[in-house]
Design a protein around this motif. Structure first.
Motif, short mmCIF file in Angstrom:
data_model
loop_
_atom_site.label_atom_id
_atom_site.label_comp_id
_atom_site.label_asym_id
_atom_site.label_seq_id
_atom_site.Cartn_x
_atom_site.Cartn_y
_atom_site.Cartn_z
N GLU A 119 0.80 -1.23 0.00
CA GLU A 119 0.00 0.00 0.00
C GLU A 119 0.83 1.27 0.00
OE1 GLU A 119 -0.48 -2.65 1.83
OE2 GLU A 119 -2.60 -3.05 2.26
N THR A 120 2.00 1.23 0.65
CA THR A 120 2.71 2.51 0.84
C THR A 120 3.20 3.10 -0.48
OG1 THR A 120 4.36 3.68 2.14
CG2 THR A 120 5.03 1.53 1.27
N ARG A 121 3.13 4.42 -0.57
CA ARG A 121 3.57 5.14 -1.78
C ARG A 121 4.94 5.76 -1.56
NH1 ARG A 121 1.21 9.47 -2.31
NH2 ARG A 121 0.14 9.60 -0.32
N PHE A 122 5.61 5.33 -0.47
CA PHE A 122 6.87 5.98 -0.10
C PHE A 122 8.05 5.03 -0.22
CE2 PHE A 122 3.41 8.08 2.05
CZ PHE A 122 3.66 9.41 1.76
N ASN A 123 9.23 5.63 -0.48
CA ASN A 123 10.47 4.92 -0.24
C ASN A 123 11.21 5.66 0.89
OD1 ASN A 123 11.82 7.11 -1.35
ND2 ASN A 123 12.04 6.18 -3.36
N GLY A 124 12.47 5.36 1.09
CA GLY A 124 13.19 5.93 2.23
C GLY A 124 13.50 7.41 2.08
N ARG A 125 13.20 7.97 0.91
CA ARG A 125 13.49 9.39 0.70
C ARG A 125 12.22 10.24 0.69
NH1 ARG A 125 16.41 6.35 -2.30
NH2 ARG A 125 15.04 6.51 -4.09
N GLY A 126 11.07 9.63 0.41
CA GLY A 126 9.83 10.40 0.36
C GLY A 126 8.85 9.73 -0.59
N ALA A 129 7.24 8.93 -7.33
CA ALA A 129 6.46 9.52 -8.43
C ALA A 129 5.65 8.43 -9.14
CB ALA A 129 7.41 10.20 -9.42
N GLU A 130 4.49 8.83 -9.68
CA GLU A 130 3.56 7.89 -10.36
C GLU A 130 4.27 6.92 -11.31
OE1 GLU A 130 0.32 6.97 -10.49
OE2 GLU A 130 0.12 8.08 -8.59
N GLY A 131 5.10 7.47 -12.20
CA GLY A 131 5.72 6.63 -13.24
C GLY A 131 6.87 5.77 -12.77
#
Ligand code: COD
Ligand code: ATP
Length: 227
Positions: A119-126, A129-131
């Motif tokens: 579910e999460t839309r994040f990686n370790g930096r923030g 982006a969609e693509g």
């Protein structure tokens, strides 16, 4: 090293599976635990949550009032705001953890347990982006999903809170948390392995033990290839 994501909905038994994998020799990072540590007073997530939500989420003793934050997250539908503050920090800490595990043992099975791997839309930096593709695809070599029928999960969740939270309140809380997660079917469709946890804990132990032999072998094979 083999990097494994272990996920499942609320009450599915993923922490129980993680405990079994740990006993079998896996290295485990539990996201709930990492998140809790980062929400201790003075830590980064505590500071941003306090700034964002104000004094109502801080208890008299100065610690985070998790019940108040849970109400804001799940009753008021503001879980995305909390996720945006907590997930990048948790994922960055876990990426660093996995690197350390690999440096210490190049044939390790490093398992990250989290309810929200897909579910999460994040990686370790923030935010990603969609693509750029789903973050879990680059974080993990294999994904294990623990499933159980919704009503079984509900009863487990209610039983875990019994004594501190009335049955009806726990049941409604379960529904709100489950609504912030993908359904089992969607997760299972993307998984490399599915542990169906609809029987006894002994059954889960047996299935997880069988699966761990495969994961361990894959970690050893990858290590041999890299030599
Ligand atoms: C809102 C908080 C303070 C509530 O704390 P509480 O002690 O009541 O719950 P706890 O953290 O033990 O979580 C219990 C279960 O609730 C579910 N849950 C927790 N956070 C989330 C979320 N953001 N979205 C969906 N489900 C969630 C998971 O199934 C989890 O295993 C806490 O859950 C939180 O900070 N959540 C946001 C950060 C997060 O995503 N944590 C989970 C992985 S890092
Ligand atoms: N097969 C099982 N039989 C009986 N009880 C189980 C079984 N699997 C898990 N449980 C119990 O159900 C409860 C929920 O399991 P667990 O904490 O592992 O779930 P979880 O997926 O980590 O949930 P959450 O997302 O809420 O943290 C725990 O009390 C656990 O001991």
């Amino acid at each position: 090293m083999l990097r494994v994501g272990l996920t499942g909905g609320v009450g599915s038994g993923k922490s129980a599976a993680a405990a079994i994998f740990r006993d079998l020799g896996a290295q485990i990072s539990q996201s709930d635990e990492v998140g809790r540590a980062l929400m201790e007073p003075g830590e980064a997530a505590f500071e941003s949550i306090q700034r964002h939500f104000g004094p109502s989420v801080v208890s008299g003793d100065g610690s985070l009032n998790r019940a108040a934050l849970a109400r804001i997250a799940f009753d008021e539908g503001r879980v995305d705001e909390i996720n945006a503050m907590v997930h990048p920090l948790v994922i960055a800490a876990q990426d660093a953890w996995a690197d350390r595990v690999g440096e210490n043992d190049s044939a390790a099975v490093a398992i990250v347990e989290s309810a929200l791997i897909f579910e999460t839309r994040f990686n370790g930096r923030g935010p990603v982006a969609e693509g750029d593709g789903a973050p879990w695809r680059t974080r993990f070599d294999r994904i294990v999903v623990v499933t159980a029928p919704l009503e079984v999960r509900r009863q487990r969740y209610i039983a875990r809170l019994a004594g501190s939270v009335p049955h009806e309140v726990a049941s409604a809380d379960f529904d709100r948390r489950a609504a912030a997660q993908w359904p089992d079917e969607r997760k299972a469709a993307l998984a490399d392995f599915v542990l169906v946890n609809d029987g006894s804990l002994q059954h889960l132990q047996d299935e997880a033990t069988r699966l761990y032999a495969l994961l361990r072998q894959e970690a050893a094979d990858r290590n041999a290839e890299a030599m």
